[in-house]
Design a protein around this motif. Structure first.
Motif, PDB file in Angstrom:
ATOM      1  N   GLY A 259       0.804  -1.090  -0.170  1.00  0.00           N
ATOM      2  CA  GLY A 259      -0.550  -0.274  -0.113  1.00  0.00           C
ATOM      3  C   GLY A 259       0.936   2.065  -0.070  1.00  0.00           C
ATOM      4  O   GLY A 259       1.815   1.192   1.159  1.00  0.00           O
ATOM      5  N   ARG A 260       1.004   2.022  -0.924  1.00  0.00           N
ATOM      6  CA  ARG A 260       1.488   3.133  -0.993  1.00  0.00           C
ATOM      7  C   ARG A 260       0.958   4.504  -0.556  1.00  0.00           C
ATOM      8  O   ARG A 260      -0.269   4.910  -0.500  1.00  0.00           O
ATOM      9  N   CYS A 261       2.237   5.448  -0.162  1.00  0.00           N
ATOM     10  CA  CYS A 261       1.782   6.761   0.986  1.00  0.00           C
ATOM     11  C   CYS A 261       2.711   8.043  -0.187  1.00  0.00           C
ATOM     12  O   CYS A 261       2.772   7.246  -1.056  1.00  0.00           O
ATOM     13  N   ILE A 262       2.982   9.093   0.727  1.00  0.00           N
ATOM     14  CA  ILE A 262       3.022  10.257   0.061  1.00  0.00           C
ATOM     15  C   ILE A 262       4.555  10.153   0.252  1.00  0.00           C
ATOM     16  O   ILE A 262       4.859  11.008  -0.843  1.00  0.00           O
ATOM     17  N   LEU A 263       5.412   9.070   0.795  1.00  0.00           N
ATOM     18  CA  LEU A 263       6.624   9.066   0.125  1.00  0.00           C
ATOM     19  C   LEU A 263       6.583   8.679  -1.330  1.00  0.00           C
ATOM     20  O   LEU A 263       8.262   9.208  -1.614  1.00  0.00           O
TER      21      LEU A 263
END
Length: 326
Positions: A259-263
């Motif tokens: 799951g992808r985040c703001i990084l």
């Protein structure tokens, strides 16, 4: 005179020996039967192997690597074994300090070497003095130890980031790693990591990256997503479907999507975070099944995490095989 074992007759000792040998043969036979009832189907080829020694800093590309239970290793370089922390022990990543992505990492003669724009090179021994204090660190809500890398490293990191005081710590193998299933429940009890987000190996196919870029006005490259292994020769997002894979003499189990985040919105060339792309594009077509919302929440999916079933060596150019049960 044969002394035997205390309290055991010779016949009893012989029986135990036979029983032990029979059990060992049975286990070996079961293992061979299991191996005989599976087949390997090539699904791709390894095109890249990447280690991220300092969490959120630049990657190191290697031609071959040891796959350990906690991720990739090449000599003294180990994946996410160094971490920037606040003085209270809480982790610092590029989510809070985007310019961390501008710090390059190398290793020579038992020393970690850091470089950054307009900074003098920093050299730190990999094996720190035992006098260096062990810090209690906090990584995504879980406690984990790290040995402080010293005041010179702390000043260097703090000066480059122009921030409040930060320190650099190193995870040592005698320390207790974080259990992945306490971070994300889909992981198994034996999956473990030092300072990684949640899993030891992240695989992304080049086809997935290419598919994403067909949907983007401004193209991105794989550095935004920080995979451990990249693979060619398969279709987009096929890496999400490989239940078990063999690469070299390594066996891995697909556990969950990433799951992808703001990084992922931090530009690896400038250290500028825009908090939008590629997340917004991914959210338009890569959300989880609603039944999995408790795992991924609002995060779009890109790449897959794998746990380690058998350690060993892998190298660029190795075929990637999917294990299928016959």
């Amino acid at each position: 005179m044969h002394m035997g074992l205390p309290g055991l007759s010779l016949s009893r000792v012989a029986w135990l020996c036979v029983a032990g040998a029979t059990l060992a043969l049975g286990v070996a036979a079961a293992w061979r039967r299991r191996r005989a009832h599976r087949s390997l189907v090539q699904v791709g080829t390894v095109t890249g192997l990447y280690i991220y020694p300092v969490k959120s800093c630049q990657r190191v590309s290697v031609e071959d690597a040891e796959v350990t239970e906690m991720g990739l290793r090449k000599g003294d370089l180990r994946d996410r074994f160094w971490l920037v922390i606040r003085e209270d022990g809480h982790m610092v990543t590029a989510r809070q300090e985007p310019q961390l992505v501008l710090i390059s990492v190398a290793c020579e003669n038992g020393h970690l070497i850091l470089n950054a724009p307009e900074m003098k090179e920093l050299t730190i021994p990999v094996k720190l003095h035992k006098e260096n204090p062990v810090k209690n660190c906090r990584v995504f809500g879980l406690d984990v130890e790290g040995r402080d890398c010293g005041d010179d490293a702390a000043r260097w990191i703090t000066t480059f980031l122009n921030s409040k005081p930060y320190r650099l710590v190193h995870f040592e193998t005698q320390m207790t790693p974080r259990k992945c299933n306490e971070i994300k429940p889909p992981f198994r009890n034996n999956d473990k990591v030092p300072y990684s987000d949640c899993g030891p190996i992240l695989i992304i196919s080049e086809a997935s990256m290419e598919d994403l870029n067909t949907r983007m006005e401004k193209k991105k490259d794989m550095r935004y997503f920080r995979p451990s292994i990249t693979v060619s020769g398969c279709s987009a997002y096929e890496e999400d479907t490989w239940d078990k894979v063999v690469i070299g003499d390594v066996e891995m189990k697909q556990v969950m999507a990433c799951g992808r985040c703001i990084l992922t919105t931090v530009d690896p060339d400038t250290g500028i975070i825009d908090r939008k792309e590629p997340l917004e594009t991914l959210k338009s077509y890569r959300m989880c099944d609603p039944a999995q919302n408790h795992i991924y929440k609002s995060a779009p999916l890109f790449g897959s995490f794998y746990g380690i079933d058998k350690i060993g060596i892998i190298k660029k150019g190795d075929p990637v095989y999917k294990i299928t049960e016959c």
